[in-house]
Structure formats: structure tokens, C-alpha cells
Motif scaffolding. Structure first.
Motif, PDB file in Angstrom:
ATOM      1  N   GLN A  45       3.335   0.849   3.253  1.00 46.37           N
ATOM      2  CA  GLN A  45       3.083  -0.208   4.238  1.00 46.37           C
ATOM      3  C   GLN A  45       2.895  -1.504   3.469  1.00 46.37           C
ATOM      4  N   LEU A  46       3.666  -2.511   3.837  1.00 42.85           N
ATOM      5  CA  LEU A  46       3.652  -3.768   3.090  1.00 42.85           C
ATOM      6  C   LEU A  46       3.467  -4.957   4.017  1.00 42.85           C
ATOM      7  N   LEU A  47       2.764  -5.946   3.501  1.00 42.90           N
ATOM      8  CA  LEU A  47       2.763  -7.272   4.104  1.00 42.90           C
ATOM      9  C   LEU A  47       3.701  -8.147   3.291  1.00 42.90           C
ATOM     10  N   TRP A  51      -1.572  -9.389  -3.530  1.00 40.90           N
ATOM     11  CA  TRP A  51      -0.363 -10.193  -3.350  1.00 40.90           C
ATOM     12  C   TRP A  51       0.319 -10.372  -4.697  1.00 40.90           C
ATOM     13  N   GLU A 104       0.875  -1.172   0.000  1.00 46.81           N
ATOM     14  CA  GLU A 104       0.000   0.000   0.000  1.00 46.81           C
ATOM     15  C   GLU A 104       0.918   1.230   0.000  1.00 46.81           C
ATOM     16  N   ASN A 131       5.022   7.241   1.770  1.00 45.08           N
ATOM     17  CA  ASN A 131       4.681   6.296   2.842  1.00 45.08           C
ATOM     18  C   ASN A 131       4.355   4.964   2.190  1.00 45.08           C
ATOM     19  N   ARG A 152       5.296 -12.158   2.632  1.00 47.06           N
ATOM     20  CA  ARG A 152       5.311 -13.605   2.885  1.00 47.06           C
ATOM     21  C   ARG A 152       6.662 -14.152   2.469  1.00 47.06           C
ATOM     22  N   ARG A 194       6.090 -14.605   8.184  1.00 52.88           N
ATOM     23  CA  ARG A 194       5.280 -13.479   7.750  1.00 52.88           C
ATOM     24  C   ARG A 194       5.939 -12.190   8.205  1.00 52.88           C
ATOM     25  N   GLY A 195       5.788 -11.145   7.402  1.00 49.89           N
ATOM     26  CA  GLY A 195       6.424  -9.894   7.753  1.00 49.89           C
ATOM     27  C   GLY A 195       5.555  -8.693   7.471  1.00 49.89           C
ATOM     28  N   ALA A 196       5.946  -7.590   8.076  1.00 50.59           N
ATOM     29  CA  ALA A 196       5.359  -6.297   7.741  1.00 50.59           C
ATOM     30  C   ALA A 196       6.509  -5.316   7.605  1.00 50.59           C
ATOM     31  N   TRP A 198       7.318  -1.117   6.909  1.00 48.60           N
ATOM     32  CA  TRP A 198       6.792   0.244   6.825  1.00 48.60           C
ATOM     33  C   TRP A 198       7.952   1.183   6.543  1.00 48.60           C
ATOM     34  N   ASN A 204      -4.218  -2.524  -6.187  1.00 44.51           N
ATOM     35  CA  ASN A 204      -4.949  -2.434  -4.914  1.00 44.51           C
ATOM     36  C   ASN A 204      -4.337  -3.324  -3.840  1.00 44.51           C
ATOM     37  N   ALA A 205      -3.017  -3.303  -3.796  1.00 47.47           N
ATOM     38  CA  ALA A 205      -2.290  -4.073  -2.776  1.00 47.47           C
ATOM     39  C   ALA A 205      -2.497  -5.571  -2.890  1.00 47.47           C
TER      40      ALA A 205
END
Lengths: 385, 385, 385, 385
Positions: free
Chosen positions: C239-241, C380, C224, C237, C243, C249-251, C253, C377-378
């Protein structure tokens, strides 16, 4: 298991406008061991009456003097079991005597008395009374302070070499007592506070903490007391060197003119094999530094704490307990001590940690000795056992 | 703009196995103002030769003694402009004299000499030589230390009341010098270190920092020096009370037996209107606590810093600078001071912050006075101006 | 032991007014492995000339274009061994190719190129050239980052489950690029930066750090990207998820509109048996939390660090190293890698940690994949190996 | 002033061995607004009886079912005013309905119900009942959380852009529920917890906090739920992207498999003009970072806090309040809300901050929406208003 009834609690001092009285009441309530049923809440009769009403104390148990209260409560079949004395320092001695002499247990704020003579008188009165006497050096109620004491006692640091303890605050940086602020007024008034300013108000806590955690006794001290705010009558800053029996060395700093500090009591203890650090404003954490290894952060409620800390905690790790819980611990332990005394049984050993009349004497002697040293240009002065 | 040539640097001490010599070399290199071209890197000839080769110093400029080096470099047309003296303390005086006397600028490690007499001799020699003399009280090179000094000088704290400075380390908690560790050996040897142990090695830094930041002069002190490790010959722990001219009060603690502390120099300064706190291990941050307002975190490189700190920084906020950069700042400022001296112009005013021979005298007097006080049972002892 | 000569270094970019060029030069100098002898310091000829003079580069080795520089330096017997490319991103590819194609080693800033095609072209060119190619993901030069990688690789955390990585900054909170600030201008310009704004400038560092420390490969991501400042053309800015292959799993920013953050890169890694936390602004510390035990603070230079961290450190624990030292580590390791290549020997295994062209490809793919995901739209989106 | 009587409190759940029931009881006691007089403390009759005795509840007011309790208490002239529902989640709805339907106020633990349908049913029942319904999103009781909300609402940050909220814990890192640990058992059991694991237990707190502090409404979310511990049936890690109405973007992380984290709820809010940061484990501090200025540390009880925080504090700055005090604030505010309702007057506006049935619906929808998103491969999913 029979659930014990709540202990009946009375209070001397702590009416409207007071600070520490409210703290004592919350502390007494927190673990549900007490009900407040009587009080001499103010020397001003109207304020006393109103304060009693605020607290749902029956009007007939709101007294005009602690002497009257002691007599009348002692005479009631449902009289108070224990009294909390939360007045300015100059009244502690007379009030404590009044209750001890009629067999009512006492929980008393610190410093215990204004003078060493008064302190020694209480020390004689307590055993005679067969009553429990608890001095609210409340910082000893924090679980991580007890953990520290337990670790030192278990030899985890080896022999202690150095103790650095400090208690800075900011709130008397200006001449606050000249503005009519009540807390500042009595704390800076020798007639009500005694000979110590910052020394008596907070330095005694720091001193008590140092001895509590290390188990060492300070043998002599050199004290430099200062008054920085013009017009003030008692020290607002105190820097001391300490020599402990056995050879450890310490430094103690208390100050009420240290901007940026709210209530920054902090102790660091260094031994042959490691060190501990604890700070009151982050009370759920204890830093343990074994020599040559990484610092470890021991947290309240975690697997790493021992029985003394576990005894003094209510909720899981990560859910911060604070000042009120630490204070409440003294009340909870006092309840156990009182019940054991009443029932003629040995109390839970954790209550052995409660500060009592001897700690009170020691604190008052600490103040007197520091004042004497300071007057002698910070000469080393023996602190009587 | 003409770009100035790099200054030619020599070094005395700092051969293989030494610690601080390598730091000086990185510091000299960091801002590209020096090239290292000559040295007396060790008293051991083979080690001196190898060390010179390591550093790409031409063999003919690797000397067997600093006396020879001073004479021969002074005679070369491309001789060194400046020498860095990084030996154990007992050699500082003779080496510095050797170079000053032939007109070579000196950058010297601290404490400046072993004795007050030697220190005073250097103090007389420096002006006579017309050379620049810089003493590497390197912590004054940190930008946030300079920011603190600037804020105090600008009156942001009002009159200073209390100074708490401390410098604890852990590394001498055990009898390390008995194991053959070289750094520990000479630092605990009175013949090489002088009269101070922790006091000379790190206490002088703490003392210098207190005077540097506050601009105050310590007038008298009471010192409690201790040796905790059996067999050690110099203090490994020192606790002092300080009285500053003008009435401020201080406490200083240095220790090398404090587990959990690596290099924890820290200063806190309290004034009528606010306070500052700085800790060497988080050097990019300065806490400013204006009385009655929230604490503020002033960071190196941010909009909140003034010209003194801005002068002493290289990279943006949030990109931590550290010990080497602070040390390098002294070298960078020394280069400017030397060039200004050579060119007969007024130097950048920021170089006025550089510690010099007077700070060196003061540091050596501090040690001597503290030792004397300690021998007199921590009696208040005047620190000569 | 023969002491190796300093490597001859050239630089492309980094003239007056640039930021990262100065950092590279200090980094190259710090460990004394390089001398800067040639440059194409600016696309503006006058600025290039002046910048060369500032740096004491001979006028004849100050070039007007990197193409000319590559040709002429390759032809000299004392030509540069290695070039540092420190221009805005859009020039990285062409410059790197120019030097690789004439057999000159390359140290290149990140992100490696503007497009995946360029990145893949370099990936093909590097092995063909037989040159060393180092990408300055400088945060991998920090000793405690290497310590973290080593601990994960050794299984101290067990299988990794969760990675939280973030890199917030404040500096683009306002429309800074509209004020003429050069750093802001090119970084927010797609023509010079590529498709990523905060994502390319700092998000790639965060991504690289996550893979470096964990040794895991991100298999797909959902991104995103946002532009909060009106008029800005690239994300400020992100923000990501994430795999990771194997199930972690990760995030992630990254942000340049986060007031209060200077350069707050931070990573936290959680495994079956423990966790690690590291923050760039306190780079000398690594928190290790073994499950069920107290958190431990592992410090640079202490007994607790392993060989990878020890290799990447210069001074003792408690003497903070910072950003420049971490950056310098890449230069020091690159010197070893280059020398080993030249000498036909196996390099020090610690140089295996150096980010190279494959990391560069990966970083550029990361940006492209995140941009594609955000446009979808973000959704995967697979990150190609 | 008439002092109001204490409210009569009943409790459903919270017998021996429970965790949160004890917390509710301390919270109710702390400010002396309640007396606990009735309960259905356990579904096990013997445990219910013993638990009632422990708490000095009269045997005839210890009930076998909450249905019976609701009926009989409603029929008593001295029946309970309010009931606290502290059971596992699956019983919240039925218990709340039982009391609401007989006109007894409800304080209910979160998440409010297992399903959205149940939540909506309660939302309809509350206004019909004319009762007060408080949901114990207890972290909104912390003074510095209220301070944060007040500052955002006053526009001190400008428009909000980014919200980063997280709530990591360590305690389910292993398969604890397989060991018979009761807290772990029901929280990982879909039949008792509902569809969310970490999401329901702690993620809802994080979500509530984000909306509470910012005043923003999350419009859609993308959720990645994971189960890391083999055999577990509900998520133990959740990473979400959030889109708020108005354009702000967020990320939320909840985890119960994050070693080193005890109860590390933390929120960071970034706006056009500044940022706020708050962490539950240091609850007395709020970091305020105005853009371009130093970070400020706003402390509970200090001059810097506004009326909302001042309302929610008991003791001076520097005397830490913690989890129990924050929880107690909900009880104190609920007492005011209940009394105002009974007396037909407008309550203290600070009670408007209390989480109620709408927050409960929102929390349950949050869980359901996140579960749906996760099942759809973390697709963006609308969160119904």
C-alpha cells in the motif's frame, strides 16, 4: 403557512402475520402526514384485537368488520379521513365500496378487484362518492420511474417503438403454498386472488409500469400463461406480446419460478432517438441511452433529474432511497390530493401521477384479457379501453 | 508427439471493406492451426487482387470465382484443406456446394442459406462429401456458454422451465442502409439476406444459443416481426414466444433498433433447481443461482469451471478473453475435427459441440417459420424437426 | 501499396509450462505482423528442443543460449528482426543486452531488470544500438486506456488532483510456492524476481498505468510492504501513498492475497472538471464523470472514442476485445515502429505511446524506491527522475 | 404482551434548511417508536418557532436554547425521554452535557465533538449520567454491514490481513462554500467542524466502519491530508495508511473532490480464507468471496443472512431498503436500549452493536491523530486506545 393536521387513517387487513399492511403503515408514517387511529385488521377477532393493540389503536376503534368500521367511523366527528385496504384481493371491492359509500377516501392495494365487473362497479362508485381513490401501484412512486415518464413525455426518446418489461421472482419455485405459508396460500388461490397468479400479483405491476412510463395504451395482447409447479392452480409464469396503440410493440414477462430473482421488476423503453432502462432493485438509477451517444447514468437527487423526480425524493443523491420511500410517495401524494379535495383547491400537479380507479380497472381487464388469450392458445385479444 | 502441420485455409469473401472476413482470419490465426493461402476475396476482380496482396496470398491463388477456386485448389497437391465462406448469405449455398463437391472441408458463416431448400440440399451434400462442415455460430465458442451447457446437461438446474433470450443492437435505429453503408445495405436486402432481417442476422444466434445451452428443441413458435424504420424491407425487431418439446417456455427478442445496445446477446435459463445467466458483453462470467442460495459468479479460468469451458480457454481467470477468442475456438475445434477425419480417428469429444450443417438447417427453418408465423398474425407455427 | 513482409521474431524463454510466452506468441500472431522462427525457449535443452518443435521452429534455430542465438541470428541473412524476452526477470538484462548489441530489436517483459543498475545499463545500451526497445506494459495497449490518456491530455478533466490505482489478485493467498507451482516459485524468489514481490509483478503495472494515463510523474512515495503468508520472502501486499509533481496525490495498492480478485487492475483519476474510471476486467468500458453531470459509459468502438482508441481496436463496439488484443496492440505498434526505424521514416504517432526503456528504468526505480521507503518505516522517499 | 408507549423525543438543531435533522426525524418515525414533542430547532428564534410549527411541536416546547430545554423538559412529568442532537459539530458537546446532566438520554450526530478533550469529557459524563448515549454512525445500521461484522466475527474470513475502505464524494469539487451554500459553509469552517474537513465529515464514518466490520483496532496511522480547492480551510481529500493491532494493514481514502461519486462509502476486507465487499450505494448486497470459490452475492432478507442482519431488516429480499432504513435501525435499537435501561433489564443483544460514546471518542481521536500525522509529513502516529 398553516401546518395541516395529520390525516386520520384507518386500515382494513394488515394484522399480525400479514406483509403488505406493515409496508402501508411505514409508508403512511414516513412523511408524517397520517396517524393510524382505526382498523379492521383481521377477520379473526382475537388477532384483530391484538393487532390493534400492537399499533396503539384504541380498543373501541378496532372493529370486527369493515362494514361496521365504515359506519361508525363516518359517524364520528374525529372519524378517519381515509382508509387503507390491504386485504387479499377478493375483499377489495366490498371494502372499498363500504368506505366510498360513506364518503371516506380510499387507498387500495392492487390488483383492484377479482373481476372486471367489480372493477367497473368501483369505477362508477368513485366519482359518485366525490372521494379520492388511490391504487397502490407503488412502483410509480419511485422518483426515477417518474423521471422516466417525464422524459418520455418530453419527447427525449422520440416516438416509442419497443417496450420490454419483466418482473421475475423466485419464491414460488417450489410448491410453497402446500407448506402452509400464508402469503403463498392466498396468492395461488383463485378464490382469493382472482384469475391471475403471477399475472395478478406482479404482472399487473409490470403492465402498469409500461403504460405509466410510456404514456402508451396497450391495444391487444397475446398471452402464454404456464403453471410449472405441479398442483398449483394459477399461472406461475406468464409471457406476453403486446401491441400498443400507435404501433409500438412490447413483451412482458412475469414469473414466480425464476431462481435468482428476488423482486426483479425491470423496464426498457426504446424510441427513435434513445432509450431508457430502469430496474427496481437499483431504483436510484435510470440509464439514458441517447442514440449514438454514451449511456448516461441519471441518479436520484442529482442535477440531472427534473421536477417530477425531485418532487418524489427526500434525501441527497448517493443516499439510497428504496421500496418504502417509493411506497410512501403514494401516501404523501394522496395526502395532498385529499387535502386539495377537502379544501376545494387544485392539487399539486405531481399528484396527477397517482394511480387511481381507472388504472385499477385497466389492471383487472389486463388480467382477464390475458387469461382469455391464453385459453385461446395465446391468440391476439383486444384489451378494452 | 508429432506436431501437425498448419491446415491450409482458403477464403471466399472477406475482401477490403468487409467485416466478418477479418474476424475469421484473426480467429484462424489465433491458435496457429491454419495458414491462409488462397482466396476469392471479392466479386470485384481488382478488389480481389488487392485484398489477396494485403493478405500475402500468392497472386496465382487469388481467384475470380469460387467455382474456379474449388476446382483448382482441389487439383493442387498443396491445395487448401478447408475453406471459410464469409460472403453475404445468398452465396453461402453455392459456394459451400462447390467445395464440398470436390472434397474440401467447409467453415461457413450463418445463417447457412437463404432458403430452407438450399439448407436441405447442403444437409444432404455434407455426409455425401465426407467433409467436415462447421457453421460459425460463434457464440457457442465462448467458454462460459459451454460451461452453461455442461451444467444444464449435468442436471444442475433440474428440468428447464423458462428460457429468456435476447439480442438487441442499436445500429439500425436510423435508415442507415440509405446512406451507402455496406454492412447495412446487404443485411436489409431480402435478395442477399433472405427472409429475415434482425431475425436472420442476430435472431438466429439467439435461437441457436437457446437450444445449445438448454439442449432443448423448440417445437413451435409465435412471432411478431416489425419494421420500425420507414423504407426498410426486412424486420428490424422481432419478439417471439417459444414452446419447447417437453414443456419449457421461452421468449426471444432480437432488435436492431434498440439504442444503448451494442451487441447485447443475453440468455437466462430457469429450471426447477436453479438458474443460469450469461451476457455476451461480459463473456467471462456466468451467473449461477441455485434456488434458495446466493447467486454465484463463475468466472472463466477459475477452479469452478468444468472441462468443456477449460478446453475453450487460453489464459488465466481475470485476463478477459473476448469475441475473437470465442470465434477462434470454433476454428481450433474445427482443426481437430478435420485432422481426426483425415486421420480416421475419433476426435476430441469437445469438438462435438461444434455447430454443423444440422444447426444450419435448423436456423434457416427458424427464420422461415418465424416469418410464416408473423404473416399469420403471430399464430403458433410448428418448427419442423 | 506494398504489403510489408512479416517480421521475423525470436523468443527467449516461453517454453513448455511457461505462461507469458504463450501470451506473447498469440499477441504476435493476432495482427499477422510476425512469424516466429527462432528461440531459446528453455534453459533445459530437452525442453527447449521440444518446445521449438511444438512451435514449428526449425531445429537449427532452436538455441541452447540466448548468447548463441544472438550471434547466430545476427549472422544470418534471414535472421530475426526482433526478439521477445519472456524469461523470469533476472535474465532480462543480459538477454536484452545480447540482442541489442548485435542490432536486433527487443520486446521485453516487465519489470525490465532486477536492479536499477541493470536498468540504467539498458537505458544506455538502447540508443547506442539504434534498436527499438519495447517493454510490455501490456495494459497500455488497451484502447480504453489510451482513450483515458488522450482525454486527460486534452484537458477534459482539468488539472488532475487525485489518482487511485489498485491491482489486487488472490492467487498467492496461500503458500502456493511451497507446492511446486512454477509461476509462484520464481515470482516469490528474490533471486529471480528482484526486490519486489507483488510490487514487481503487478505493482509496476499499476504504477505505469497511473503515469501513462495521467501524464504525471510521481515525485515521491511512502510504501508499506507486507508479507502475510508465513515463509514468503517477498511482499505479497503493498500500500503506497504517492505525491506527483504538480501537486496531485495518489494511492496505490497491489496485493496477491486478496481473495475474490482475479486480475483486478483498476484506475480512477479525479480532476477539477471530471473523472475517469477504468477496470481491466471490463476493459471495453471507460466511465467518464464530468463534474455535475451524469456518468457516461464510453465504449470501445463507439462513436465516442477518439483516434488513439480507434487505432487500437479491431472489431465493432459490443464485441469484446480482451487481454490478448491489448497485448497484441503492443506487438502491432512495435512492428510499425521497427519498420519506420528500418525505413528511416517517422512512425505512426500512435506508436509514441509504446512503453520503452525509460519506462523500464522508471519501473525498476519505483520498486527500489518503494522497498527503501518500506524499510524506512514508510518514510517519504524521492523517486529519481 | 404490553405494547410500550412511544418514547418522547426532543431535537436540538434540525430547523428549516438543515439536512440531517430531517433524516433523524424520518428515522425516528419509521419504526414508530418515538414521537417528537420538543425542540431547540434553530439558534435563530423565528426560524426555531416556524420549524417547531412545521413539525407540530407545541409552541411552549419550542425552546430558545438547549440549556433551557434540558431544564424545562427534565422538570415536566411528560418531559422528553431522549434528545437528538443534530447541530453542527461545535455544539454537540455542550448540548449533550446539558441533557445527560439532567438524566435525559442522548442520540448525537457524529463526529461527536470538535476536540479530544470534549470527547473525553463526554465519555466521563455518560456513565455518571446512567443515560444511554448513541452516536449516529448510521452506516452500522445497515443490515448487510451487520452481516459482514457477524461473518468476520464468526471467523468466516480467517484472520484479517487487509482492509481497504474509502468514502469519496464529489460535492465540494468547486468552492461551494463561497456561494453561500449552508451545508458547505459549516463543514469547511474549522470553528464549527473541528480540525477535519472530509476527514471529520466522512472519513470518520469510513474509519468507524472499518473497525466495526473487522472488530480490529487501528493502532497507528499515516495520513496525507490535502486541500485542493483554493481558499478552502480544511482538508477535502485524505489518504491514510493504517496499521491494526494484530498485524492487519489498511488504507483509507476520503474525498469530497472526486467527481462521479455521490456518497460512495465502500469497504473491502480480506482474510486468510476469504473476503467481503460492501458498498453503501448498493446497500442490500454483500459480496462474499471464499478463497478458491466463486463470489457469492448475499442479499438482505435472503435465506443466507444471519440473525444480526435479519434483526435489522423490515421487508423481503429484493425490496430495497436504503439510507433511511439504516439510519432508522439506530433509532429502533436505541429505543430498545433505553427501555431496557429504564426497566432494568438486559437489552436485546443486537443493540450491543450500537455506536456509543467510546466510538465517539475514538472518532475524534482518529481525526486528531490524522491531522497530527499529516502535519508531521504523514509520519506514523499512534492512535491512543
Amino acid at each position: 403557512m398553516t401546518v395541516p393536521r395529520r390525516l386520520r387513517l384507518g386500515m382494513v387487513g394488515g394484522g399480525r402475520g400479514a406483509f403488505i399492511g406493515g409496508v402501508h403503515r411505514i409508508a403512511a408514517r414516513l412523511d408524517d402526514q397520517y396517524e393510524l387511529v382505526a382498523g379492521t385488521l383481521s377477520s379473526d377477532p382475537e388477532r384483530a384485537r391484538q393487532s390493534a393493540a400492537d399499533l396503539q389503536i384504541a380498543p373501541e376503534r378496532s372493529y370486527g368488520s369493515f362494514t361496521e368500521m365504515a359506519q361508525r367511523e363516518a359517524a364520528r366527528s374525529d372519524g378517519i379521513d381515509v382508509v387503507a385496504i390491504v386485504t387479499p384481493n377478493h375483499l377489495h371491492h366490498a371494502a372499498a365500496r363500504a368506505f366510498l359509500d360513506v364518503g371516506i377516501h380510499v387507498i387500495c392495494d392492487k390488483p383492484m378487484t377479482r373481476t372486471v365487473e367489480e372493477a367497473e362497479d368501483l369505477a362508477a362508485a368513485v366519482p359518485r362518492s366525490k372521494c379520492v381513490f388511490v391504487l397502490t401501484h407503488n412502483y410509480t412512486g419511485y422518483p426515477m420511474v417518474r423521471q422516466a415518464r417525464e422524459m418520455v413525455a418530453a419527447g427525449e426518446l422520440g416516438a416509442i417503438r419497443v417496450v420490454q418489461v419483466e418482473y421475475p421472482q423466485a419464491w414460488l419455485t417450489t410448491h410453497l403454498e402446500a407448506t402452509g405459508q400464508k402469503q403463498a396460500e392466498w396468492r395461488t388461490d383463485p378464490a382469493r386472488s382472482g384469475a391471475g397468479g403471477s399475472l395478478g400479483d406482479i404482472g399487473t405491476h409490470a403492465f402498469n409500469l409500461a403504460e405509466f412510463v410510456t404514456g402508451l395504451r396497450c391495444a391487444e395482447l397475446a398471452a402464454e400463461l404456464s403453471i410449472f409447479v405441479p398442483g398449483r392452480r394459477l399461472d406461475d409464469n406468464a409471457q406476453l406480446l403486446l401491441r400498443f396503440a400507435g404501433g409500438a410493440r412490447g413483451a412482458l414477462w412475469s414469473s414466480q419460478v425464476a431462481p435468482g430473482n428476488e423482486n426483479a421488476l425491470r423496464i426498457r423503453v426504446y424510441g427513435e432517438r434513445g432509450a431508457l432502462e430502469w430496474a427496481q432493485e437499483s431504483p436510484n438509477r435510470l440509464v439514458h441511452a441517447p442514440f449514438g451517444q454514451p449511456r448516461r447514468l441519471i441518479t436520484r437527487g442529482s442535477e440531472a433529474v427534473g421536477p417530477a423526480a425531485a418532487h418524489a425524493t427526500r434525501i441527497p443523491a448517493g443516499h439510497p432511497e428504496g421500496y418504502l420511500e417509493g411506497f410512501a410517495q403514494l401516501y404523501r401524494d394522496a395526502a395532498e390530493l385529499i387535502r386539495a379535495r377537502e379544501e376545494g383547491r387544485v392539487p399539486d400537479p405531481n399528484t396527477m401521477l397517482l394511480p387511481g380507479v381507472d388504472d385499477g380497472v385497466r389492471g383487472v381487464r389486463f388480467i382477464a384479457t390475458a387469461v382469455a388469450s391464453s385459453r385461446a392458445n395465446a391468440a391476439w385479444t383486444t384489451l378494452a379501453e
